[in-house]
Motif scaffolding. Sequence first.
Motif, mmCIF file in Angstrom:
data_model
loop_
_atom_site.group_PDB
_atom_site.id
_atom_site.type_symbol
_atom_site.label_atom_id
_atom_site.label_comp_id
_atom_site.label_asym_id
_atom_site.label_seq_id
_atom_site.Cartn_x
_atom_site.Cartn_y
_atom_site.Cartn_z
ATOM 1 N N VAL A 436 0.862 -1.185 0.000
ATOM 2 C CA VAL A 436 0.000 0.000 0.000
ATOM 3 C C VAL A 436 0.903 1.242 0.000
ATOM 4 O O VAL A 436 1.757 1.404 0.879
ATOM 5 N N THR A 437 0.705 2.089 -1.013
ATOM 6 C CA THR A 437 1.539 3.283 -1.170
ATOM 7 C C THR A 437 1.549 4.139 0.097
ATOM 8 O O THR A 437 0.527 4.286 0.753
ATOM 9 N N LEU A 438 2.706 4.709 0.414
ATOM 10 C CA LEU A 438 2.806 5.664 1.532
ATOM 11 C C LEU A 438 2.987 7.050 0.929
ATOM 12 O O LEU A 438 4.091 7.394 0.487
ATOM 13 N N ASP A 439 1.918 7.836 0.888
ATOM 14 C CA ASP A 439 2.057 9.185 0.308
ATOM 15 C C ASP A 439 1.075 10.179 0.915
ATOM 16 O O ASP A 439 0.885 11.261 0.380
ATOM 17 N N GLN A 440 0.433 9.777 2.025
ATOM 18 C CA GLN A 440 -0.562 10.686 2.601
ATOM 19 C C GLN A 440 -0.108 11.208 3.958
ATOM 20 O O GLN A 440 -0.251 10.514 4.968
ATOM 21 N N PRO A 441 0.480 12.408 3.996
ATOM 22 C CA PRO A 441 0.929 12.943 5.269
ATOM 23 C C PRO A 441 -0.264 13.249 6.174
ATOM 24 O O PRO A 441 -1.371 13.452 5.666
ATOM 25 N N PRO A 442 -0.080 13.336 7.476
ATOM 26 C CA PRO A 442 1.215 13.146 8.142
ATOM 27 C C PRO A 442 1.665 11.677 8.130
ATOM 28 O O PRO A 442 0.849 10.767 8.054
ATOM 29 N N TYR A 443 2.991 11.551 8.233
ATOM 30 C CA TYR A 443 3.597 10.215 8.322
ATOM 31 C C TYR A 443 3.832 9.861 9.793
ATOM 32 O O TYR A 443 3.983 10.754 10.628
ATOM 33 N N TYR A 444 3.899 8.561 10.036
ATOM 34 C CA TYR A 444 4.091 8.086 11.409
ATOM 35 C C TYR A 444 5.221 7.052 11.438
ATOM 36 O O TYR A 444 5.454 6.364 10.447
ATOM 37 N N ALA A 445 5.867 6.961 12.580
ATOM 38 C CA ALA A 445 6.824 5.871 12.809
ATOM 39 C C ALA A 445 6.613 5.346 14.225
ATOM 40 O O ALA A 445 6.575 6.127 15.180
ATOM 41 N N ALA A 446 6.436 4.035 14.328
ATOM 42 C CA ALA A 446 6.239 3.388 15.641
ATOM 43 C C ALA A 446 7.469 2.550 15.954
ATOM 44 O O ALA A 446 7.947 1.805 15.098
ATOM 45 N N ARG A 447 7.965 2.672 17.190
ATOM 46 C CA ARG A 447 9.137 1.877 17.608
ATOM 47 C C ARG A 447 8.736 0.414 17.800
ATOM 48 O O ARG A 447 7.793 0.112 18.532
ATOM 49 N N MET A 448 9.485 -0.488 17.171
ATOM 50 C CA MET A 448 9.179 -1.921 17.251
ATOM 51 C C MET A 448 10.305 -2.658 17.975
ATOM 52 O O MET A 448 11.481 -2.434 17.690
#
Length: 517
Positions: A436-448
Amino acid sequence: MTIGQINTQDWDSEYDVVVVGSGAGAMAGAFSAASRGFKTLLVEKMPLLGGTSSYSGASCWLPATQVQERAGVTDSVDSARAYLQSLLGEAEADRREAFLASAPELVKALEHDPAVEFRWTAFPDYFAGPGRMDAGRSMMPVDLPRSEIGNLAELVRPNIESDQKGESHPDGPLTAGQALIGRLLLAFMNTGNGSVRTETEMTDLLVEDGRVTGISVETAAGPRTLKAGAGVLLGAGGFESNTRMRSENGTPGSADWTMAPRGANTGTAIRRAQAAGAAVELMDEGWWCPGVLQPSGTSAFTLGLRGGLMVSGDGRRFANESLPYDRMGRQMAFAAEERIPSWFVFDSRFGGALPAIMRPDTTSPQEHLAAGTWVQAQTLDELAERTGLPAATLSQTVERFNGFAESGVDEDFHRGEDPYDLFFTDPSHGPNPALVTLDQPPYYAARMVLSDLGTKGGLRTDRDARVLTAGGDPIPGLYAVGNSSASFSGRFYPGPGVPLGTAMVFAYRAVQSMTAG
Ligand code: FAD
């Protein structure tokens, strides 16, 4: 402590079978023993029954059973053998054959009691290869109405979300792990030969002339000794919550990140059996999974990705993120320094929620953002700055991934090519629903981080779950199942429900072995 009707029987000091722990293996063993007329006592150190088994989805990997037959699913012992052989070779042929022979019998024996009913559930096996079933070999207990279990429900550990909040069961029937433990508990009590003691911790094994003849327990009223004429069955989980044992055995991950109930599985049964001469193996192993780091420092089991991608500290992808969770966890453990933590990067097309299943799913995105376990940014460069990831590499990674999403082909890691990758996705999405394309801000990052559903190494056992010495001799009277024993599946997690399915089958075999004397 006496709760409900469970502990009202007076204490005896002699039983035929004493079962330690109350997960699915222990419960199935207790039922099997009591239904054969053995006077059976089950002891559980915590106030609630069920351990990690009660948190589980209750998928039980049990090939070629009457449950599949009822559902019109074609399976056979031969094809399950071919599948296991393709993963394990001949390494555990004896235990493999024992498992395959007894899985159908176990299900028949359990369903013979009116309290137990399973339904087949579609969930693909975790590896491509001969004998694999894309529709899987799992079954689940049918939901358990409150009217059937009554007050005994209060003794069953609630689901992980409720339990961690200190709440009881949500309204409605018991489901998944609670239904499994509840049904097995009911069946055990139906036999009329069983009793259960909670808050009763096994502290040692009694050994006389080389034979295990019972256990010592610690209770609120002080220590006691319990004799077991036919055998002691250890189903007391692994050592996932014991930091020292993890470090001594080089077991990756952390006691903080394990999914077992807090304080439950600290490896006492394994250590006491070792002191009685038992051998251990696979002690650096676990049933792995990626975990979303929680603000409390614990983690949430993550599976079923519907979008997003994962990068290590260098900003690059390192695996097919949709791999079955144990395989993805292994990818993290393989290069722990760079991959723990990793970052799960996603955009806002899922409303700011992580595009995956999390257990427990009790922390909102806002709470994660406030705690800093997740970060949010309008651009990928800003996301890189906030995570400490190299900005240029992260942008290149996302750009390349978006190209794969457009073409439908993950040229790097083949995400979306296996039926398992697609199992949780939206089939109507794009040329490849797993990309699934990532192009819709805002972006997120979760610590794994690297989480586990329990450790997987433990006591060495044979085809009848008899605990073995280093020389390969059984220790008379001592049996172990579930995560107290080393799994015959070795360094593989073949399919959904292997932990529970194998624990129950070997518990059933242990009791047959006790009956044989
Ligand atoms: P447990 O179920 O943890 O039981 C051990 C019990 O022993 C505990 O209650 C503990 O308190 C007790 N105990 C420990 N020491 C002592 C002592 N000294 N004296 C007395 N009692 C003691 N697996 C599957 O196969 N299928 C699934 O669908 C699945 N889904 C999962 C979903 C989640 C969210 C999680 C967290 C796990 C899942 N798993 C699943 C993994 C599975 O639940 C565990 O691997 C399995 O339950 C372990 O069983 P066990 O009997 O070894 O330990």
